[in-house]
Design a protein around this motif. Structure first.
Motif, PDB file in Angstrom:
ATOM      1  N   ILE A   1       0.839  -1.209   0.000  1.00  0.00           N
ATOM      2  CA  ILE A   1       0.000   0.000   0.000  1.00  0.00           C
ATOM      3  C   ILE A   1       0.868   1.252   0.000  1.00  0.00           C
ATOM      4  CG2 ILE A   1      -1.642   1.334   1.371  1.00  0.00           C
ATOM      5  CD1 ILE A   1      -2.898  -1.334   2.224  1.00  0.00           C
ATOM      6  N   CYS A   2       1.915   1.267   0.795  1.00  0.00           N
ATOM      7  CA  CYS A   2       2.820   2.423   0.827  1.00  0.00           C
ATOM      8  C   CYS A   2       3.490   2.628  -0.524  1.00  0.00           C
ATOM      9  CB  CYS A   2       3.881   2.239   1.914  1.00  0.00           C
ATOM     10  SG  CYS A   2       3.220   2.348   3.579  1.00  0.00           S
ATOM     11  N   LEU A   3       3.963   1.582  -1.148  1.00  0.00           N
ATOM     12  CA  LEU A   3       4.586   1.694  -2.470  1.00  0.00           C
ATOM     13  C   LEU A   3       3.591   2.173  -3.520  1.00  0.00           C
ATOM     14  CD1 LEU A   3       6.887  -1.446  -2.551  1.00  0.00           C
ATOM     15  CD2 LEU A   3       7.575   0.945  -2.448  1.00  0.00           C
ATOM     16  N   TYR A   4       2.348   1.716  -3.432  1.00  0.00           N
ATOM     17  CA  TYR A   4       1.326   2.148  -4.380  1.00  0.00           C
ATOM     18  C   TYR A   4       1.076   3.653  -4.262  1.00  0.00           C
ATOM     19  CZ  TYR A   4      -3.197   3.005  -6.468  1.00  0.00           C
ATOM     20  OH  TYR A   4      -4.214   3.537  -7.216  1.00  0.00           O
ATOM     21  N   PHE A   5       0.931   4.163  -3.052  1.00  0.00           N
ATOM     22  CA  PHE A   5       0.691   5.594  -2.875  1.00  0.00           C
ATOM     23  C   PHE A   5       1.921   6.424  -3.229  1.00  0.00           C
ATOM     24  CE2 PHE A   5      -2.949   4.212  -0.244  1.00  0.00           C
ATOM     25  CZ  PHE A   5      -3.922   4.918  -0.927  1.00  0.00           C
ATOM     26  N   PHE A   6       3.116   5.899  -3.002  1.00  0.00           N
ATOM     27  CA  PHE A   6       4.333   6.583  -3.432  1.00  0.00           C
ATOM     28  C   PHE A   6       4.363   6.693  -4.955  1.00  0.00           C
ATOM     29  CE2 PHE A   6       8.785   6.366  -4.815  1.00  0.00           C
ATOM     30  CZ  PHE A   6       9.248   7.533  -4.237  1.00  0.00           C
ATOM     31  N   TRP A   7       4.058   5.604  -5.636  1.00  0.00           N
ATOM     32  CA  TRP A   7       4.014   5.594  -7.099  1.00  0.00           C
ATOM     33  C   TRP A   7       2.948   6.548  -7.620  1.00  0.00           C
ATOM     34  CZ3 TRP A   7      -0.034   3.797 -10.257  1.00  0.00           C
ATOM     35  CH2 TRP A   7       0.252   3.784 -11.605  1.00  0.00           C
TER      36      TRP A   7
ATOM     37  N   THR B   1       1.709   9.251  -6.131  1.00  0.00           N
ATOM     38  CA  THR B   1       2.132  10.622  -5.874  1.00  0.00           C
ATOM     39  C   THR B   1       3.177  11.074  -6.885  1.00  0.00           C
ATOM     40  OG1 THR B   1       1.714  10.288  -3.524  1.00  0.00           O
ATOM     41  CG2 THR B   1       3.083  12.160  -4.128  1.00  0.00           C
ATOM     42  N   LYS B   2       4.153  10.223  -7.196  1.00  0.00           N
ATOM     43  CA  LYS B   2       5.170  10.563  -8.188  1.00  0.00           C
ATOM     44  C   LYS B   2       4.544  10.788  -9.566  1.00  0.00           C
ATOM     45  CE  LYS B   2       9.366  10.359  -6.926  1.00  0.00           C
ATOM     46  NZ  LYS B   2      10.203  11.533  -6.852  1.00  0.00           N
ATOM     47  N   LYS B   3       3.555   9.974  -9.912  1.00  0.00           N
ATOM     48  CA  LYS B   3       2.874  10.109 -11.201  1.00  0.00           C
ATOM     49  C   LYS B   3       2.142  11.453 -11.281  1.00  0.00           C
ATOM     50  CE  LYS B   3      -0.835   7.981 -13.825  1.00  0.00           C
ATOM     51  NZ  LYS B   3      -1.887   6.978 -13.799  1.00  0.00           N
ATOM     52  N   GLU B   4       1.436  11.832 -10.227  1.00  0.00           N
ATOM     53  CA  GLU B   4       0.728  13.110 -10.194  1.00  0.00           C
ATOM     54  C   GLU B   4       1.699  14.283 -10.236  1.00  0.00           C
ATOM     55  OE1 GLU B   4      -1.722  12.970  -6.752  1.00  0.00           O
ATOM     56  OE2 GLU B   4      -3.198  11.632  -7.685  1.00  0.00           O
ATOM     57  N   MET B   5       2.857  14.159  -9.581  1.00  0.00           N
ATOM     58  CA  MET B   5       3.853  15.224  -9.618  1.00  0.00           C
ATOM     59  C   MET B   5       4.419  15.397 -11.031  1.00  0.00           C
ATOM     60  SD  MET B   5       5.876  14.768  -6.019  1.00  0.00           S
ATOM     61  CE  MET B   5       7.140  15.908  -6.483  1.00  0.00           C
ATOM     62  N   ARG B   6       4.658  14.307 -11.737  1.00  0.00           N
ATOM     63  CA  ARG B   6       5.145  14.399 -13.118  1.00  0.00           C
ATOM     64  C   ARG B   6       4.115  15.071 -14.020  1.00  0.00           C
ATOM     65  NH1 ARG B   6       7.434   8.810 -12.783  1.00  0.00           N
ATOM     66  NH2 ARG B   6       5.260   8.314 -12.977  1.00  0.00           N
ATOM     67  N   GLU B   7       2.838  14.724 -13.862  1.00  0.00           N
ATOM     68  CA  GLU B   7       1.778  15.342 -14.660  1.00  0.00           C
ATOM     69  C   GLU B   7       1.652  16.832 -14.348  1.00  0.00           C
ATOM     70  OE1 GLU B   7      -1.671  13.042 -13.791  1.00  0.00           O
ATOM     71  OE2 GLU B   7      -0.999  11.320 -14.979  1.00  0.00           O
ATOM     72  N   GLY B   8       1.732  17.200 -13.078  1.00  0.00           N
ATOM     73  CA  GLY B   8       1.663  18.604 -12.683  1.00  0.00           C
ATOM     74  C   GLY B   8       2.834  19.400 -13.224  1.00  0.00           C
ATOM     75  N   TYR B   9       4.026  18.798 -13.208  1.00  0.00           N
ATOM     76  CA  TYR B   9       5.213  19.475 -13.743  1.00  0.00           C
ATOM     77  C   TYR B   9       5.075  19.673 -15.251  1.00  0.00           C
ATOM     78  CZ  TYR B   9      10.064  20.492 -14.833  1.00  0.00           C
ATOM     79  OH  TYR B   9      11.203  21.088 -15.300  1.00  0.00           O
TER      80      TYR B   9
END
Length: 83
Positions: free
Chosen positions: A10-16, A18-26
């Motif tokens: 679950i922690c790895l899923y939410f980390f992944w 969050t990183k995906k959303e940060m890339r899209e926002g950037y």
């Protein structure tokens, strides 16, 4: 035993996620600079203001607002976004 396996997944899923959303926002933030030139206005700059606005959590956009007076005494407002 199950929690030792499920909680890290679950922690790895939410980390992944969050990183995906940060890339899209950037990518969206960087795409603000890709604006084609639409018109040419000539005249005298009457008013100039600059401000810094928050785009996303740690991303900011500098907004440059110009008021230009043309020959026919018409005022045009121009807004330019700078990263």
């Amino acid at each position: 035993m199950v929690t030792a396996i499920v909680i890290p997944i679950i922690c790895l899923y939410f980390f992944w996620l969050t990183k995906k959303e940060m890339r899209e926002g950037y990518a969206k933030w960087r795409s603000l600079a890709d604006v084609s030139e639409e018109a040419i206005i000539s005249g005298e700059v009457v008013h100039l203001s600059e401000s810094r606005q928050r785009y996303n959590y740690s991303r900011y956009v500098h907004v440059l607002e110009l008021t230009v007076q043309t020959k026919g005494f018409k005022h045009s407002n121009i807004k330019k976004l700078l990263l």
